[in-house]
Design an enzyme around this catalytic site. Structure first.
Site, PDB file in Angstrom:
ATOM      1  N   LYS A  43     -47.197 -33.672 -24.230  1.00 26.29           N
ATOM      2  CA  LYS A  43     -47.764 -34.381 -23.068  1.00 26.29           C
ATOM      3  C   LYS A  43     -46.708 -35.295 -22.446  1.00 26.29           C
ATOM      4  O   LYS A  43     -45.669 -35.580 -23.079  1.00 26.29           O
ATOM      5  CB  LYS A  43     -48.972 -35.197 -23.516  1.00 26.29           C
ATOM      6  CG  LYS A  43     -48.661 -36.287 -24.539  1.00 26.29           C
ATOM      7  CD  LYS A  43     -49.926 -36.855 -25.162  1.00 26.29           C
ATOM      8  CE  LYS A  43     -49.585 -37.938 -26.182  1.00 26.29           C
ATOM      9  NZ  LYS A  43     -50.762 -38.365 -26.956  1.00 26.29           N
ATOM     10  N   TYR A 264     -30.957 -62.946 -12.671  1.00 31.72           N
ATOM     11  CA  TYR A 264     -32.145 -63.539 -12.030  1.00 31.72           C
ATOM     12  C   TYR A 264     -32.767 -64.619 -12.905  1.00 31.72           C
ATOM     13  O   TYR A 264     -32.849 -64.473 -14.127  1.00 31.72           O
ATOM     14  CB  TYR A 264     -33.203 -62.459 -11.800  1.00 31.72           C
ATOM     15  CG  TYR A 264     -32.934 -61.549 -10.625  1.00 31.72           C
ATOM     16  CD1 TYR A 264     -32.821 -62.053  -9.330  1.00 31.72           C
ATOM     17  CD2 TYR A 264     -32.829 -60.176 -10.815  1.00 31.72           C
ATOM     18  CE1 TYR A 264     -32.601 -61.206  -8.249  1.00 31.72           C
ATOM     19  CE2 TYR A 264     -32.608 -59.315  -9.743  1.00 31.72           C
ATOM     20  CZ  TYR A 264     -32.496 -59.846  -8.457  1.00 31.72           C
ATOM     21  OH  TYR A 264     -32.283 -59.006  -7.401  1.00 31.72           O
TER      22      TYR A 264
HETATM   23  C1  LIG Z   1     -50.489 -38.309 -28.319  1.00 28.63           C
HETATM   24  C2  LIG Z   1     -51.440 -37.713 -29.279  1.00 28.63           C
HETATM   25  C3  LIG Z   1     -50.973 -37.122 -30.461  1.00 28.63           C
HETATM   26  C4  LIG Z   1     -49.535 -37.220 -30.906  1.00 28.63           C
HETATM   27  O1  LIG Z   1     -49.340 -38.514 -31.446  1.00 28.63           O
HETATM   28  P1  LIG Z   1     -47.914 -38.977 -32.037  1.00 28.63           P
HETATM   29  O2  LIG Z   1     -48.204 -40.336 -32.560  1.00 28.63           O
HETATM   30  O3  LIG Z   1     -46.978 -38.984 -30.894  1.00 28.63           O
HETATM   31  O4  LIG Z   1     -47.547 -38.008 -33.088  1.00 28.63           O
HETATM   32  C5  LIG Z   1     -51.892 -36.439 -31.249  1.00 28.63           C
HETATM   33  N1  LIG Z   1     -53.203 -36.392 -30.903  1.00 28.63           N
HETATM   34  C6  LIG Z   1     -53.687 -36.991 -29.799  1.00 28.63           C
HETATM   35  C7  LIG Z   1     -55.130 -36.922 -29.492  1.00 28.63           C
HETATM   36  C8  LIG Z   1     -52.830 -37.683 -28.954  1.00 28.63           C
HETATM   37  O5  LIG Z   1     -53.306 -38.301 -27.870  1.00 28.63           O
END
Ligand SMILES: *Cc1c(COP(=O)(O)O)cnc(C)c1O
Length: 375
Positions: A43, A264
């Site tokens: 993702k 800044y």
């Molecule tokens: C993002 C996500 C994962 C992966 O999690 P990591 O901590 O990056 O391994 C797995 N399951 C769901 C539902 C997620 O949203």
């Protein structure tokens, strides 16, 4: 969505993504997953590293099931891995069933409304549309409450749901702290509910729970951050290989006097005559503003000419200042690079300096680097 490669002279820095390290990390996680299938979470553009290249790499490494957040991401992964199983974690967007069906992506259904909409679509088109059922076991983000999940399980067993679930899953809130009592509560709740979906594969583990292993593995694990070199369990040493190297160009080297301030807000006053390297990276590139320094707090470091040098003052949009006073004279020149991630500085180190997590460091990486994939 292939981002055009920016030529080095037009970019602020270099982002090198080591696909071979992603393959090694996948192989390591697959061993940890033992008899259960090791899927891959890609993702958010594969945590900022490029879903197309990363999905191809993971497919070649043996991953067959991929998780994305949104349909637009599923489309990219589908093009990269034509035969992959793809799940969409954020659920079923109203009216999107036909679009998902056409791209052969499976929704992760997390409410009765979503389940009913998918079931209606499947029934009226006479399709057996594979989908996952998401059960909430203690996170209150997505997923059916346990009582509603039980009722859905009843409909599955009766054969009246309208489609056959291909996966039943839940997500852990505290997997990065293996000793947290919440994990066992969620494990118990999930074990009980998955038993009510006989014959349906089950999935609970993210990266951290895949490393913890044991009862958390079920039939399929879903690691994300560990593939990309992040440390899933901060209290333990990171077993994953680093995947990215980030270098920013030094655009100016300037002397500054003791008592002068930098950046800044004039939040940091120099205590000695100093030499500063102004580097071409800022918060618009994903170097979080909170990674900057002040008189009261240290920021992140850079490695320049082989030495760790501290950031000075606030990170601005396009630029940051690094204190190079301790480097031998002439050690660097305008146009050389400062390593922001790499040479012993990990994504979790930058995250710690910025008060965040490696996930945010990765997904914040901006578009102004020359990106190179190493395989
Ligand atoms: C993002 C996500 C994962 C992966 O999690 P990591 O901590 O990056 O391994 C797995 N399951 C769901 C539902 C997620 O949203």
């Amino acid at each position: 969505m292939t981002t055009p490669v920016i030529p080095e002279t037009e970019a602020g820095g270099l982002l090198t993504i080591d696909l071979a390290a992603i393959t090694s990390n996948y192989t390591f996680l697959r061993k940890k997953a033992g008899a259960s299938e090791c899927a891959a979470v890609v993702k958010a553009d594969a945590y900022g590293l490029g879903a197309e290249s990363v999905a191809k790499t993971l497919w070649d490494a043996g991953a067959r099931t991929f998780f994305v957040a949104l349909p637009c991401e599923a489309r990219i992964v589908r093009a990269a891995a034509p035969d992959a199983v793809i799940y969409i974690l954020s659920g079923l967007t109203p009216g999107a069933s036909a679009i998902l069906w056409d791209m052969n992506a499976r929704p992760v259904l997390g409410s009765v409304a979503e389940i009913d909409e998918w079931a209606t679509f499947c029934r009226s088109n006479n399709l057996d549309g594979d989908a996952a059922i998401h059960v909430d076991t203690g996170m209150n983000r997505l997923g059916l409450p346990l009582d509603e999940a039980g009722a859905i399980a009843g409909r599955v067993v009766e054969g009246t749901l309208g489609f056959k679930p291909a996966l039943v899953m839940s997500h852990l809130a505290c997997a990065d702290e293996p000793g947290h009592a919440h994990n066992l509560r969620q494990l118990d709740a999930f074990t009980a509910i998955r038993d009510r979906f006989p014959g349906v594969p089950a999935s609970l583990a993210n990266s951290a729970a895949t490393l913890t292993g044991g009862d958390y593995l079920f039939d399929l694990s879903r690691p994300g951050i560990a593939l990309y070199g992040g440390n899933p369990i901060p209290a333990l040493e990171n077993p994953m290989q680093p995947v990215i190297r980030l270098q920013a160009r030094i655009v100016q080297i300037r002397p500054a006097r003791a008592g002068e301030t930098v950046g800044y807000g004039a939040t940091q006053t120099l205590r000695r005559p100093s030499t500063l390297a102004i580097v071409s990276i800022g918060y618009a590139d994903g170097l979080l503003r909170s990674a900057g320094a002040s008189d009261t707090g240290k920021g992140t470091d850079a490695v320049i000419a082989g030495r760790r040098c501290p950031f000075v003052g606030r990170v601005s949009m396009d630029l940051s200042a690094v204190d190079i006073t301790d480097l031998p004279a002439g050690a660097i020149k305008r146009g050389d690079y400062a390593t922001i991630i790499g040479d012993g500085i990990g994504i979790d180190d930058v995250a710690r300096a910025a008060g965040t997590i490696g996930y945010e460091v990765l997904t914040s990486l901006g578009p102004r680097f020359k990106r190179t994939y190493m395989s």
